[in-house]
Design a protein around this motif. Structure first.
Motif, PDB file in Angstrom:
ATOM      1  N   ASP A   1      -8.711   5.373  -2.357  1.00  0.00           N
ATOM      2  CA  ASP A   1      -8.088   4.576  -3.414  1.00  0.00           C
ATOM      3  C   ASP A   1      -7.001   3.679  -2.822  1.00  0.00           C
ATOM      4  O   ASP A   1      -6.765   2.576  -3.314  1.00  0.00           O
ATOM      5  N   VAL A   2      -6.335   4.170  -1.790  1.00  0.00           N
ATOM      6  CA  VAL A   2      -5.309   3.406  -1.077  1.00  0.00           C
ATOM      7  C   VAL A   2      -5.487   3.672   0.416  1.00  0.00           C
ATOM      8  O   VAL A   2      -5.776   4.802   0.822  1.00  0.00           O
ATOM      9  N   ILE A   3      -5.312   2.623   1.217  1.00  0.00           N
ATOM     10  CA  ILE A   3      -5.410   2.758   2.669  1.00  0.00           C
ATOM     11  C   ILE A   3      -4.068   2.438   3.293  1.00  0.00           C
ATOM     12  O   ILE A   3      -3.498   1.364   3.053  1.00  0.00           O
ATOM     13  N   LEU A   4      -3.550   3.362   4.093  1.00  0.00           N
ATOM     14  CA  LEU A   4      -2.354   3.127   4.886  1.00  0.00           C
ATOM     15  C   LEU A   4      -2.808   2.925   6.327  1.00  0.00           C
ATOM     16  O   LEU A   4      -3.236   3.873   6.991  1.00  0.00           O
TER      17      LEU A   4
ATOM     18  N   ALA B   1      -5.967   7.305   2.268  1.00  0.00           N
ATOM     19  CA  ALA B   1      -6.416   7.401   3.657  1.00  0.00           C
ATOM     20  C   ALA B   1      -5.348   6.850   4.586  1.00  0.00           C
ATOM     21  O   ALA B   1      -4.823   5.762   4.364  1.00  0.00           O
ATOM     22  N   VAL B   2      -5.024   7.615   5.605  1.00  0.00           N
ATOM     23  CA  VAL B   2      -4.112   7.159   6.657  1.00  0.00           C
ATOM     24  C   VAL B   2      -4.963   7.020   7.906  1.00  0.00           C
ATOM     25  O   VAL B   2      -5.446   8.016   8.451  1.00  0.00           O
TER      26      VAL B   2
ATOM     27  N   ASN C   1       0.823  -1.208   0.000  1.00  0.00           N
ATOM     28  CA  ASN C   1       0.000   0.000   0.000  1.00  0.00           C
ATOM     29  C   ASN C   1       0.860   1.263   0.000  1.00  0.00           C
ATOM     30  O   ASN C   1       0.483   2.268  -0.614  1.00  0.00           O
ATOM     31  N   MET C   2       2.002   1.213   0.666  1.00  0.00           N
ATOM     32  CA  MET C   2       2.907   2.363   0.605  1.00  0.00           C
ATOM     33  C   MET C   2       3.425   2.557  -0.813  1.00  0.00           C
ATOM     34  O   MET C   2       3.564   3.691  -1.289  1.00  0.00           O
ATOM     35  N   ARG C   3       3.724   1.469  -1.491  1.00  0.00           N
ATOM     36  CA  ARG C   3       4.168   1.562  -2.884  1.00  0.00           C
ATOM     37  C   ARG C   3       3.059   2.125  -3.776  1.00  0.00           C
ATOM     38  O   ARG C   3       3.318   2.937  -4.676  1.00  0.00           O
ATOM     39  N   LYS C   4       1.814   1.687  -3.532  1.00  0.00           N
ATOM     40  CA  LYS C   4       0.686   2.206  -4.313  1.00  0.00           C
ATOM     41  C   LYS C   4       0.495   3.695  -4.061  1.00  0.00           C
ATOM     42  O   LYS C   4       0.242   4.474  -4.988  1.00  0.00           O
TER      43      LYS C   4
END
Length: 233
Positions: free
Chosen positions: A151-154, A126-127, A22-25
């Motif tokens: 779109d991406v969740i951290l 989202a973090v 997810n960090m890469r995304k």
């Protein structure tokens, strides 16, 4: 006396490494945004603002980045409609990307900000504390939570209530971990973003420390190029 908080963070690091994909995304989204002429925007209410500051306007970070500051300072984050009204003065554009930092992910302000971003095609990162979010209810009439709009969740993997240490004689826990864990997640995401841009042959503008010789002059040259984007709400 034990360094209890150090121990908590040491336990958390291997867990956060599970968020690598997810960090890469997230890094990919940031890289594509910057290379397309957009900027990184980040918003957090209350203590979550510290994570937005971590990736906006600091030495070693991307110059085309802006901490979004809602005028009330989050005092009305639980009131539906505030986010929609705020968006009318918010300079967010299609090629931008948006980090929204919220442990609970349930308040109307950030839900509406995410909705506005998605409506114009801006990706939302989202973090948050994902498991806590999934076991909470939305305070917005849509019933949506932040994680459902991202779109991406951290996932910062913080515990309910955030605080982690119990001390004899104290009825409440102390020492929250979400700020540190969220900082780690977003900083590594930016490292991935910058690496991707370099590999694509694009040298991203990165802040030099203003406390080293030549730093202020270096930064001034690049911030001038983004002045129309960085100095608006």
């Amino acid at each position: 006396m034990a360094l209890e908080f150090f121990s908590k963070i040491e336990e958390l690091i291997p867990v956060l490494k599970q968020e690598e994909d997810n960090m890469r995304k997230a890094g990919h989204i940031v890289a594509q945004s910057i290379m397309s002429g957009g900027i990184l925007q980040a918003f957090g209410s209350g203590h979550s603002a510290s994570v937005a500051i971590e990736i906006c306007g600091r030495a070693g970070g991307l110059i085309p980045s802006k901490q979004v500051k809602e005028l009330s300072g989050g005092h009305y984050e639980r009131i539906e409609g505030v986010g929609t009204i705020f968006a009318e003065m918010w300079d967010i554009r299609k090629n931008d990307c948006l980090f929204i930092i919220s442990n609970s992910g349930r308040n109307p302000l950030i839900i509406e900000m995410a909705m506005v971003a998605r409506s114009i095609g801006v990706p939302v990162i989202a973090v948050t504390a994902l498991e806590i979010e999934k076991h909470s209810t939305s305070r917005h009439s849509s019933g949506k939570m932040l994680w459902q709009l991202a779109d991406v969740i951290l996932d910062n993997h913080s515990v309910e209530g955030d605080a982690t240490i119990e001390l004899p004689g104290l009825p409440t826990k102390i020492a929250g971990t979400s700020s540190i864990s969220s900082d780690i997640l977003v900083d590594q995401s930016i490292v991935f973003a910058i690496r991707e841009m370099l590999e694509a042959g694009y040298v991203p503008p990165v802040f030099m420390s203003a406390n080293v010789d030549g730093g202020p002059e270096f930064n001034k040259e690049y911030t001038a190029k983004y002045a129309d984007r960085l100095y608006h709400v």
